[in-house]
Design an enzyme around this catalytic site. Structure first.
Site, PDB file in Angstrom:
ATOM      1  N   ASN A 102       0.985  -1.258   0.009  1.00 33.28           N
ATOM      2  CA  ASN A 102       0.140  -0.129  -0.089  1.00 33.28           C
ATOM      3  C   ASN A 102       1.024   1.250   0.165  1.00 33.28           C
ATOM      4  O   ASN A 102       1.534   1.211   0.943  1.00 33.28           O
ATOM      5  CB  ASN A 102      -0.777  -0.111   1.236  1.00 33.28           C
ATOM      6  CG  ASN A 102      -1.562   1.190   1.281  1.00 33.28           C
ATOM      7  OD1 ASN A 102      -1.878   2.010   0.348  1.00 33.28           O
ATOM      8  ND2 ASN A 102      -2.077   1.698   2.692  1.00 33.28           N
ATOM      9  N   GLY A 103       0.645   1.970  -1.020  1.00 39.30           N
ATOM     10  CA  GLY A 103       1.525   3.269  -0.994  1.00 39.30           C
ATOM     11  C   GLY A 103       2.168   3.561  -2.408  1.00 39.30           C
ATOM     12  O   GLY A 103       1.544   2.850  -3.419  1.00 39.30           O
ATOM     13  N   GLU A 490     -20.479  12.202  -3.665  1.00 36.03           N
ATOM     14  CA  GLU A 490     -19.581  11.080  -3.482  1.00 36.03           C
ATOM     15  C   GLU A 490     -20.453  10.000  -3.610  1.00 36.03           C
ATOM     16  O   GLU A 490     -19.912   8.927  -4.393  1.00 36.03           O
ATOM     17  CB  GLU A 490     -19.470  11.010  -1.897  1.00 36.03           C
ATOM     18  CG  GLU A 490     -17.953  11.736  -1.699  1.00 36.03           C
ATOM     19  CD  GLU A 490     -17.567  11.473  -0.226  1.00 36.03           C
ATOM     20  OE1 GLU A 490     -18.442  11.745   0.711  1.00 36.03           O
ATOM     21  OE2 GLU A 490     -16.458  11.075  -0.092  1.00 36.03           O
ATOM     22  N   HIS A 506     -23.233  36.293  -6.534  1.00 33.24           N
ATOM     23  CA  HIS A 506     -22.042  36.689  -7.223  1.00 33.24           C
ATOM     24  C   HIS A 506     -21.599  35.620  -8.331  1.00 33.24           C
ATOM     25  O   HIS A 506     -20.414  35.799  -8.793  1.00 33.24           O
ATOM     26  CB  HIS A 506     -20.943  36.766  -6.400  1.00 33.24           C
ATOM     27  CG  HIS A 506     -21.244  38.019  -5.188  1.00 33.24           C
ATOM     28  ND1 HIS A 506     -21.131  39.419  -5.622  1.00 33.24           N
ATOM     29  CD2 HIS A 506     -21.509  37.798  -4.061  1.00 33.24           C
ATOM     30  CE1 HIS A 506     -21.514  39.843  -4.604  1.00 33.24           C
ATOM     31  NE2 HIS A 506     -21.948  39.120  -3.479  1.00 33.24           N
ATOM     32  N   LYS A 605     -11.336   5.122   1.495  1.00 33.19           N
ATOM     33  CA  LYS A 605     -11.709   5.705   2.549  1.00 33.19           C
ATOM     34  C   LYS A 605     -10.219   6.223   3.327  1.00 33.19           C
ATOM     35  O   LYS A 605     -10.282   7.543   3.776  1.00 33.19           O
ATOM     36  CB  LYS A 605     -11.993   4.743   3.609  1.00 33.19           C
ATOM     37  CG  LYS A 605     -12.796   5.323   4.929  1.00 33.19           C
ATOM     38  CD  LYS A 605     -13.662   4.548   5.537  1.00 33.19           C
ATOM     39  CE  LYS A 605     -14.414   5.395   6.406  1.00 33.19           C
ATOM     40  NZ  LYS A 605     -15.355   6.333   6.054  1.00 33.19           N
TER      41      LYS A 605
HETATM   42  C1  AGP Z   1     -15.480  11.838   3.280  1.00 31.75           C
HETATM   43  O1  AGP Z   1     -16.907  11.023   2.965  1.00 31.75           O
HETATM   44  C2  AGP Z   1     -14.804  11.645   2.408  1.00 31.75           C
HETATM   45  N1  AGP Z   1     -14.720  10.387   1.564  1.00 31.75           N
HETATM   46  C3  AGP Z   1     -13.390  12.187   2.299  1.00 31.75           C
HETATM   47  O2  AGP Z   1     -13.651  13.315   2.045  1.00 31.75           O
HETATM   48  C4  AGP Z   1     -12.695  12.176   3.736  1.00 31.75           C
HETATM   49  O3  AGP Z   1     -13.185  12.868   4.585  1.00 31.75           O
HETATM   50  C5  AGP Z   1     -11.224  12.885   3.658  1.00 31.75           C
HETATM   51  O4  AGP Z   1     -10.537  11.847   2.630  1.00 31.75           O
HETATM   52  C6  AGP Z   1     -10.156  12.774   4.849  1.00 31.75           C
HETATM   53  O5  AGP Z   1     -10.047  11.418   5.304  1.00 31.75           O
HETATM   54  P1  AGP Z   1      -9.679  11.545   6.929  1.00 31.75           P
HETATM   55  O6  AGP Z   1     -10.716  12.244   7.602  1.00 31.75           O
HETATM   56  O7  AGP Z   1      -9.316  10.159   7.140  1.00 31.75           O
HETATM   57  O8  AGP Z   1      -8.384  12.209   6.895  1.00 31.75           O
END
Ligand code: AGP
Length: 610
Positions: A102-103, A490, A506, A605
């Site tokens: 992962n990365g 989303e 605006h 996520k």
């Molecule tokens: C939330 O619905 C999103 N999928 C996304 O914007 C998320 O909040 C963002 O990627 C930040 O994630 P984190 O809180 O794990 O840092």
């Protein structure tokens, strides 16, 4: 962003890997694969370009690989399109070393060219594939040593889990700027990107630090740093329940998590209010004196967490009377970062692993600022890097779109605002206690708000085919307008934007037409008369209006708006109530449109890449 799991122990590995991958799938779902060392010492690999459920079917159809040591991966594609060749695990030339990752290996091009020039053969377009070949080159009978040597050549972010047919009892994991935790069972060990995968099996979690390598056998673990120095792993018990990661009769995790919000708020308040009704945050690691001296507060976060940080920013300015700046972490990290030892930086991240947020924290630290993390995940990188942490205590959130974690981010922000107001003497005790009492009563108001769902089902049906929507709010509810729009984008793929209501005229007002609904947050507030005028302007352009109003206080006498009456509360707490109908609206539009609510396209996520 990918989900990774490794297992070594007495049980057949395949069912454990597949079960864990199902729990990790929210991290990415472009392809999935497993590799298992069988009794003959060969490595059996199964990969699928679809979801984990399809991989499980394939495994069943082709015959489950035997063996008690293995690795599994669910991919969010970065380098190389989603395909069978690019699906993990990846292997070396001998087929004996298998790697999940992962990365991003940022210098993979140079490494790949060098390895090819030395005769290595590549089968995929991925950056990951350099890793097994580097390990192959470095292997002298000690897999962990070879992994260390490979890591020393790599730049970027990576969490790895590796198996080798030559040391068939073990999995070796490495953490370098990407999450990796170790689950300690009885005579078995799990290595995963995420605690969520481990909770059905064990709650004893060994936390790895940056640049640490774990060697796991059924007998236990050893941990080393990159230079081979042995280190002691910090072991914690997590209090998440396996049941929390089940749908429990709900059609989607998202809907379950929306309905869990009253309890999530109760949990977020647990242990944080004393007998006098004052906020106490002993875990913060910042003294009252220090809080009193702070010249400015800077909040950094991404996505929904950024909007929650904006709500916190409004509350802090209002209650603690200190200047607040709220920045997208991805902007802050490449900006001037004008913070210093007089600044308090608050980093908000559900996962605690968002690459941009972590980078912003490092930058703030370098500039001498004190950093507090608001996060949900014990053992994630953010609380390890910050000076103090405030855990959201929301329990596991499985759906990719955040709901209950957004809610608890706001709760933590409000607690901090109250604490700061107290330390700075800007909030008198009776007002502090009044707001705390209101916060404690909030779960009941949230439950009441959730009872509005039938109305949102109906609105979801009515607006399922809309192609665009605008959300407007003012003050502390402006970020809620943006969060409402983000949720709709989303999960239902409908274009939506959130605006400060005064900004509509605006420019965005040009978008209004009879098929573009405007969702207005018109609950009780100091600026409600202004909002009523803005809604009037919308109505005059024939756009349909859906308005959140405070129950019993309908500000629209003309009756043109579809109103959603929510329970009344102080303005500073109103975002917590107002977000619920917007979450439900997005959910029911998405369901009507047949979208994959829990795993929306292109998203993951935890965003552990830039
Ligand atoms: C939330 O619905 C999103 N999928 C996304 O914007 C998320 O909040 C963002 O990627 C930040 O994630 P984190 O809180 O794990 O840092």
């Amino acid at each position: 962003m990918c989900g990774i799991i490794g297992y070594t122990g007495p049980r057949p590995a395949a069912p454990i890997l597949l079960d864990s991958l199902r729990r990790l799938e929210y991290r990415g779902y472009d392809s999935a694969g497993i590799a298992i060392i069988d009794a003959d010492g060969d490595v059996a690999t199964v990969k699928n370009t679809n979801k984990v459920v399809d991989l499980a079917r394939q495994v069943e159809a082709e015959g489950t690989p035997s063996g008690t040591v293995g690795i599994g991966h669910t991919r969010w594609a970065t380098h190389g399109r989603p395909s069978l060749e690019n699906a993990h695990p990846h292997q070396d030339c001998t087929g004996r070393i298998h790697v999940i990752h992962n990365g991003i290996v940022e210098n993979y091009r140079e490494l790949r060219a060098e390895l090819i020039s030395r005769g290595h053969e590549f089968l995929s377009e991925t950056d990951t594939e350099v890793v097994p070949h580097l390990i192959e080159d470095a292997y002298r009978g000690d897999l962990a040593a070879a992994v260390r040597s490979a890591l020393n050549r790599m730049q970027g972010a990576c969490a790895l889990v590796v198996i080798s047919a030559d040391q068939p009892d073990r999995v070796v994991g490495a953490r370098m700027n990407a999450p990796l935790v170790v689950g300690l069972g009885r005579g078995e060990v799990f290595v995963s990107s995420d605690i969520t995968a481990l909770i059905p099996y064990t709650k004893r979690i060994a936390l790895l630090g940056e640049g640490e390598i774990v060697t796991a056998t059924p007998d236990g673990i050893t941990v080393q740093q990159l230079d081979g120095t042995a280190v002691e792993a910090r072991v914690v018990m997590v209090d998440w329940e396996a049941e929390q990661a089940q749908k429990n009769g709900y059609p989607h995790f998202l809907l379950k998590e929306i309905h869990e919000q009253p309890d999530a708020v109760r949990n977020a308040l647990r242990g944080r209010i004393d007998d006098l009704g004052m906020v106490v945050l002993p875990e913060l690691g910042v003294s009252s004196e220090r809080l009193a001296e702070v010249h400015e507060v800077v909040l950094v976060a991404c996505g929904s967490a950024w909007y929650a940080a904006m709500v916190a920013g409004y509350a802090i300015e209002h209650l603690a009377k200190v200047r607040c700046k709220v920045e997208a972490a991805s902007e802050f990290r490449y900006g001037e970062a004008l913070v210093d030892e007089h600044s308090l930086v608050i980093a908000v991240s559900q996962s605690g692993e968002t690459a941009d947020t972590l980078a912003a924290v490092r930058q703030a630290h370098q500039a001498g600022a004190q950093v507090i993390a608001i996060t949900n995940v014990v053992g994630s990188a953010l609380p390890l890097e910050a000076d103090g942490a405030l855990y959201m205590q929301a329990g596991p959130e499985i759906s990719v779109a955040g709901t209950k974690t957004f809610m608890t981010q706001m709760v933590c922000g409000l607690l901090l605002a109250l604490r700061l107001g107290d330390a700075r003497g800007t909030l008198d005790v009776s007002e502090h206690q009044r707001l705390v009492a209101e916060l404690q009563g909030l779960p009941d108001l949230l439950s009441k708000t959730l009872e509005l769902e039938p109305m949102l089902v109906e609105l979801g049906q009515r607006f399922a085919h809309t192609h665009s929507a605008l959300y407007i709010g003012r003050g502390i509810n402006f970020p809620i307008a943006m969060e409402g729009a983000l949720k709709l984008k989303e999960i239902s793929y409908v274009h939506a934007e959130g605006y400060a209501a005064g900004e509509l005229k605006h420019g965005p007002i040009a978008l209004l037409q009879p098929d573009v609904p405007v969702i207005a947050i018109a609950t009780r507030s100091a600026t409600l008369p202004k909002m009523v005028s803005n809604v009037q302007e919308v109505h005059s352009r024939d756009a349909p209006v859906i308005a959140l109003i405070t129950e019993g206080e309908d500000p629209f006498d003309a009756g043109f708006a579809t109103t959603i009456p929510v329970p009344g509360c102080s303005e500073v707490l109103s975002p917590l109530i107002n977000v619920i109908p917007l979450q439900l609206f997005a959910y029911h539009v998405a369901v009507q449109r047949g979208c994959d609510v829990d795993q929306p396209r292109n998203l993951a996520k935890s965003v552990t890449v830039e």
